[in-house]
Design a protein around this motif. Structure first.
Motif, short mmCIF file in Angstrom:
data_model
loop_
_atom_site.label_atom_id
_atom_site.label_comp_id
_atom_site.label_asym_id
_atom_site.label_seq_id
_atom_site.Cartn_x
_atom_site.Cartn_y
_atom_site.Cartn_z
N SER A 13 0.84 -1.20 0.00
CA SER A 13 0.00 0.00 0.00
C SER A 13 0.87 1.25 0.00
CB SER A 13 -0.94 0.00 1.22
OG SER A 13 -0.19 -0.01 2.40
N GLU A 32 11.46 2.66 5.89
CA GLU A 32 11.10 1.29 6.24
C GLU A 32 11.99 0.82 7.38
OE1 GLU A 32 8.91 -1.34 5.58
OE2 GLU A 32 10.19 -2.28 7.10
N ASN A 34 12.62 -2.25 8.41
CA ASN A 34 13.40 -3.46 8.14
C ASN A 34 14.52 -3.20 7.14
OD1 ASN A 34 11.97 -5.12 9.93
ND2 ASN A 34 10.32 -5.36 8.44
N GLY A 39 7.42 -5.17 3.14
CA GLY A 39 6.54 -5.45 4.28
C GLY A 39 6.28 -6.95 4.39
N ARG A 40 5.01 -7.31 4.56
CA ARG A 40 4.67 -8.72 4.72
C ARG A 40 4.97 -9.51 3.45
NH1 ARG A 40 1.39 -5.92 8.45
NH2 ARG A 40 0.51 -7.14 10.17
N SER A 56 1.38 -15.40 -1.72
CA SER A 56 1.83 -16.33 -2.75
C SER A 56 0.76 -16.51 -3.83
CB SER A 56 2.17 -17.68 -2.13
OG SER A 56 1.05 -18.14 -1.39
N TRP A 57 -0.49 -16.12 -3.52
CA TRP A 57 -1.58 -16.24 -4.50
C TRP A 57 -1.73 -14.91 -5.21
CZ3 TRP A 57 -4.66 -20.86 -4.55
CH2 TRP A 57 -4.41 -21.74 -3.47
N ILE A 245 10.49 4.60 12.31
CA ILE A 245 9.90 5.84 12.81
C ILE A 245 9.56 5.63 14.29
CG2 ILE A 245 7.99 7.50 12.55
CD1 ILE A 245 9.52 7.40 9.95
N HIS A 278 -0.45 0.42 15.44
CA HIS A 278 0.94 0.78 15.80
C HIS A 278 1.19 2.26 15.51
CE1 HIS A 278 5.25 1.14 15.86
NE2 HIS A 278 5.23 1.50 14.60
N ASN A 424 5.54 -4.69 13.65
CA ASN A 424 4.71 -3.96 14.64
C ASN A 424 3.23 -4.30 14.43
OD1 ASN A 424 6.75 -2.51 16.05
ND2 ASN A 424 6.94 -1.15 14.29
N GLY A 459 -3.26 0.79 3.87
CA GLY A 459 -2.90 -0.59 4.21
C GLY A 459 -4.04 -1.43 4.70
N GLN A 460 -3.69 -2.65 5.13
CA GLN A 460 -4.72 -3.66 5.33
C GLN A 460 -5.58 -3.49 6.60
OE1 GLN A 460 -2.84 -7.48 5.36
NE2 GLN A 460 -1.53 -7.05 7.11
N GLY A 467 -5.13 -8.10 1.79
CA GLY A 467 -4.76 -8.69 0.50
C GLY A 467 -3.94 -7.72 -0.33
N VAL A 468 -3.20 -8.26 -1.28
CA VAL A 468 -2.34 -7.40 -2.10
C VAL A 468 -3.17 -6.49 -3.02
CG1 VAL A 468 -0.48 -7.34 -3.80
CG2 VAL A 468 -0.42 -9.03 -1.96
C1 LIG Z 1 1.73 -15.18 5.42
C2 LIG Z 1 0.90 -14.28 4.57
C3 LIG Z 1 0.31 -14.77 3.43
C4 LIG Z 1 -0.46 -13.93 2.63
N1 LIG Z 1 -0.98 -14.42 1.47
C5 LIG Z 1 -1.57 -13.58 0.59
C6 LIG Z 1 -1.85 -14.00 -0.74
O1 LIG Z 1 -1.56 -15.14 -1.09
N2 LIG Z 1 -2.44 -13.11 -1.58
C7 LIG Z 1 -2.73 -11.82 -1.20
O2 LIG Z 1 -3.26 -11.04 -2.02
N3 LIG Z 1 -2.45 -11.39 0.06
C8 LIG Z 1 -1.85 -12.23 0.94
N4 LIG Z 1 -1.47 -11.79 2.17
C9 LIG Z 1 -1.86 -10.43 2.59
C10 LIG Z 1 -0.94 -9.37 1.98
O3 LIG Z 1 0.39 -9.79 2.02
C11 LIG Z 1 -1.10 -8.09 2.76
O4 LIG Z 1 -2.48 -7.72 2.80
C12 LIG Z 1 -0.32 -6.91 2.18
O5 LIG Z 1 0.95 -7.29 1.75
C13 LIG Z 1 -0.28 -5.84 3.25
O6 LIG Z 1 0.35 -4.72 2.77
P1 LIG Z 1 0.35 -3.37 3.64
O7 LIG Z 1 0.92 -2.34 2.76
O8 LIG Z 1 -0.98 -3.14 4.22
O9 LIG Z 1 1.28 -3.64 4.91
P2 LIG Z 1 2.66 -4.36 5.25
O10 LIG Z 1 3.09 -5.24 4.15
O11 LIG Z 1 2.52 -4.96 6.57
O12 LIG Z 1 3.68 -3.14 5.34
C14 LIG Z 1 3.83 -2.36 6.51
C15 LIG Z 1 5.29 -1.95 6.60
O13 LIG Z 1 5.45 -0.97 7.62
C16 LIG Z 1 6.69 -1.22 8.26
N5 LIG Z 1 6.71 -0.56 9.57
C17 LIG Z 1 5.97 -0.89 10.67
N6 LIG Z 1 6.24 -0.04 11.67
C18 LIG Z 1 7.16 0.85 11.20
C19 LIG Z 1 7.83 1.96 11.77
N7 LIG Z 1 7.60 2.38 13.04
N8 LIG Z 1 8.75 2.64 11.01
C20 LIG Z 1 8.99 2.26 9.72
N9 LIG Z 1 8.38 1.21 9.14
C21 LIG Z 1 7.47 0.51 9.86
C22 LIG Z 1 6.75 -2.73 8.35
O14 LIG Z 1 8.06 -3.20 8.57
C23 LIG Z 1 6.21 -3.10 6.97
O15 LIG Z 1 7.26 -3.17 6.03
C24 LIG Z 1 -0.68 -12.58 2.99
C25 LIG Z 1 -0.08 -12.09 4.16
C26 LIG Z 1 0.72 -12.91 4.92
C27 LIG Z 1 1.39 -12.36 6.14
#
Ligand SMILES: Cc1cc2nc3c(=O)[nH]c(=O)nc-3n(C[C@H](O)[C@H](O)[C@H](O)COP(=O)(O)OP(=O)(O)OC[C@H]3O[C@@H](n4cnc5c(N)ncnc54)[C@H](O)[C@@H]3O)c2cc1C
Length: 495
Positions: A13, A32, A34, A39-40, A56-57, A245, A278, A424, A459-460, A467-468
């Protein structure tokens, strides 16, 4: 009027939002915590094996195309996609499975061979699911969740009755065979809640599954992260890793910047792609819009126990994606949602990317990950993890009729405590906040902070949900809100 925008986190996101914000002419930097981005959806490599750590899907390819087309690009400009056939396999017993093919025609034949008359029912069910998909994914989810009226369209009003029944009830009305029911209930699990708690309108996920198919980026889901990173960089976004942050600094209800590794960095606008709960802890209490009680009362999507495993031989009788539904689905669902505990008999999912992508493992070997969904906030320790690995790997051996334990040459686990430490994540959730009727659209935490003027979220845990594909949409929605606010400030100054 160039604005300096700080984005917290580098998940899908945040990356998506950064592209839109840079395209609008802003000065955008992602921070970031990490070492690596995504992210995830991070990836790691070890001893010649490559593992995607999260998604993975690859579903809903149209949403990815729509994202890239906003920049006059195509997904193919950044990565190559392969359509999987079979899309996936579902195990129900020893050497007893159903393959789901890559087209509705063959899936219908499979259904008919299991339950007479179900082929016709399936066609009608998927036709309705497609109609819901056209309303939901092509239109409604692209609305920012500001007002309930966003959900009222001539098309959606006709579907009102589908909000008062559930996916589970609907499927059971049309299909009798337990296996077919389980297969049809599987896609809504991506929304984070039980099928018996998910409104039937959400069967658009079944169209995503059977109608649009399961795809795989050639060298893994991380290809997509890399692709969007490349696009963001082309648009002028700066990305900094190892940058946690620690605080969002607010004066007079306006964010003035953030503290990163002890240093203040100024910003005109702060956007967080980190978990919502968080992010609010980075604010003084008076600026938090949602209390601990609020988060406690929400339905969160599951956490997960994951194992990333390298095998020193090829594994037989397995496809790229495989679901192990040989135990009671309802009991496991209860252990996640109703009475949170480690399940006695867990369902699990196995992913073998090296079945499609030879670069995922050394020659003659296999890379895999195994996933057990768990209640968020559950106790997590090494002993529990190992007990569960033993349970599922023993079942895997029985169901696929082969010995593999002695062929493991690499293994790493990842569970609730790691979700908290690495992302977090509230209660170590894996997939954010579930999309239930009462946690949809305008009922989700807001993209724009209700308490701090220039603080936004994506984000989610916010709109539209887990989901992605929703993460990409979330990035677009929040960028549009920011753009609107910048434009209105500009107009005020001109006037
Ligand atoms: C095991 C697993 C399997 C999945 N399978 C699927 C799938 O097959 N298909 C699908 O569509 N979706 C799947 N999902 C869901 C999908 O991965 C997520 O919905 C999506 O990637 C979330 O993105 P996001 O941008 O919301 O957050 P995130 O990817 O969680 O990104 C948040 C980021 O913020 C960073 N952060 C946190 N706190 C701080 C801080 N204080 N300072 C700086 N950075 C910080 C974190 O390190 C992270 O990098 C899966 C998720 C998981 C965990």
């Amino acid at each position: 009027m160039t604005k300096t925008i700080i984005i917290i986190g580098s998940g899908f996101s945040a990356l998506a939002a950064s592209c839109y914000l840079a395209q609008q002419g802003n000065d955008v930097t992602i921070y970031e915590k990490n070492e690596t981005i995504g992210g995830r959806a991070r990836q790691f490599k070890k001893d010649g094996f490559t593992f995607d750590m999260g998604p993975s899907w690859y579903w809903m390819p149209d949403v990815f195309e729509r994202f890239f087309s906003d920049f006059n690009k195509k997904a193919a400009d950044y990565y190559e996609l392969i359509k999987l056939n079979p899309a996936y396999r579902v195990y129900f017993g020893i050497d007893d499975f159903i393959n789901i093919c890559d087209n509705l025609e063959e899936i219908t034949t499979t259904f008919e061979s299991i339950e007479t008359g179900s082929g016709k029912q399936l066609r009608a069910f998927i036709k309705q699911a497609k109609s819901n998909y056209d309303i939901a994914i092509k239109d409604l989810v692209y609305r920012p969740g500001v007002s309930p009226l966003e959900l009222v369209t001539p098309q959606s009003i006709l579907k009102l009755n589908q909000f008062f029944s559930t996916v589970s009830r609907d499927i059971r009305k049309n299909f009798k065979n337990e296996r077919l029911i389980q297969i049809l209930e599987f896609p809504v699990l991506f929304l984070g809640a039980k099928p018996s708690k998910t409104p039937s309108f959400y069967n658009f996920m079944n169209y995503a599954d059977f109608g649009l198919g399961t795809w795989h980026p050639k060298t893994g889901m991380f290809d997509v992260v890399r692709g969007i990173e490349k696009l963001a960089t082309e648009l002028g976004v700066t990305i900094k890793t190892n940058a946690s942050i620690e605080k969002i600094v607010v004066e007079n209800k306006t964010a003035t910047g953030v503290i990163i590794n002890g240093q203040f960095v100024a910003a005109d606008i702060v956007l967080s792609g980190a978990d919502y709960q968080h992010t609010e802890t980075l604010l003084d209490i008076k600026y938090r819009a949602y209390s601990e009680k609020y988060w406690e009362s929400r339905v969160f999507a599951p956490s997960s126990l994951l194992f990333f495993v390298g095998f020193n031989k090829k594994i037989a009788n397995i496809t790229h994606h495989a679901l192990f539904f040989d135990v009671d689905f309802n009991q496991h669902a209860k252990d996640i949602y109703d009475d949170p505990k480690w399940p006695d008999e867990p369902l699990f999912y196995a992913n073998f990317p090296s079945k499609t992508d030879p670069t995922a493992a050394p020659d003659g070997m296999e890379s895999a990950f195994f996933l057990i969904p768990l209640a968020p906030g559950i106790e997590d320790n090494e002993t529990l993890r190992e007990d569960y690995f033993e349970k599922i790997i023993t079942r895997f051996e029985e169901l696929t009729q082969q010995k593999i334990k002695n062929n493991i040459i690499f293994k790493k686990s990842f569970c609730k405590n790691d979700f908290v430490a690495d992302y977090n994540a509230y209660k170590g959730n894996a997939y954010g906040m579930a999309n239930t009727l009462l946690q949809t659209a305008f009922l989700r935490p807001k993209l724009k902070s209700p308490k701090v003027r220039n603080l936004y979220f994506t984000g989610q845990l916010t709109v539209p949900g887990p989901g992605v594909p929703p993460a990409l949409i979330s990035g677009k929605l929040t960028a549009e809100l920011i753009h609107k606010s910048i434009r209105s400030q500009k107009n005020e100054i001109t006037i």
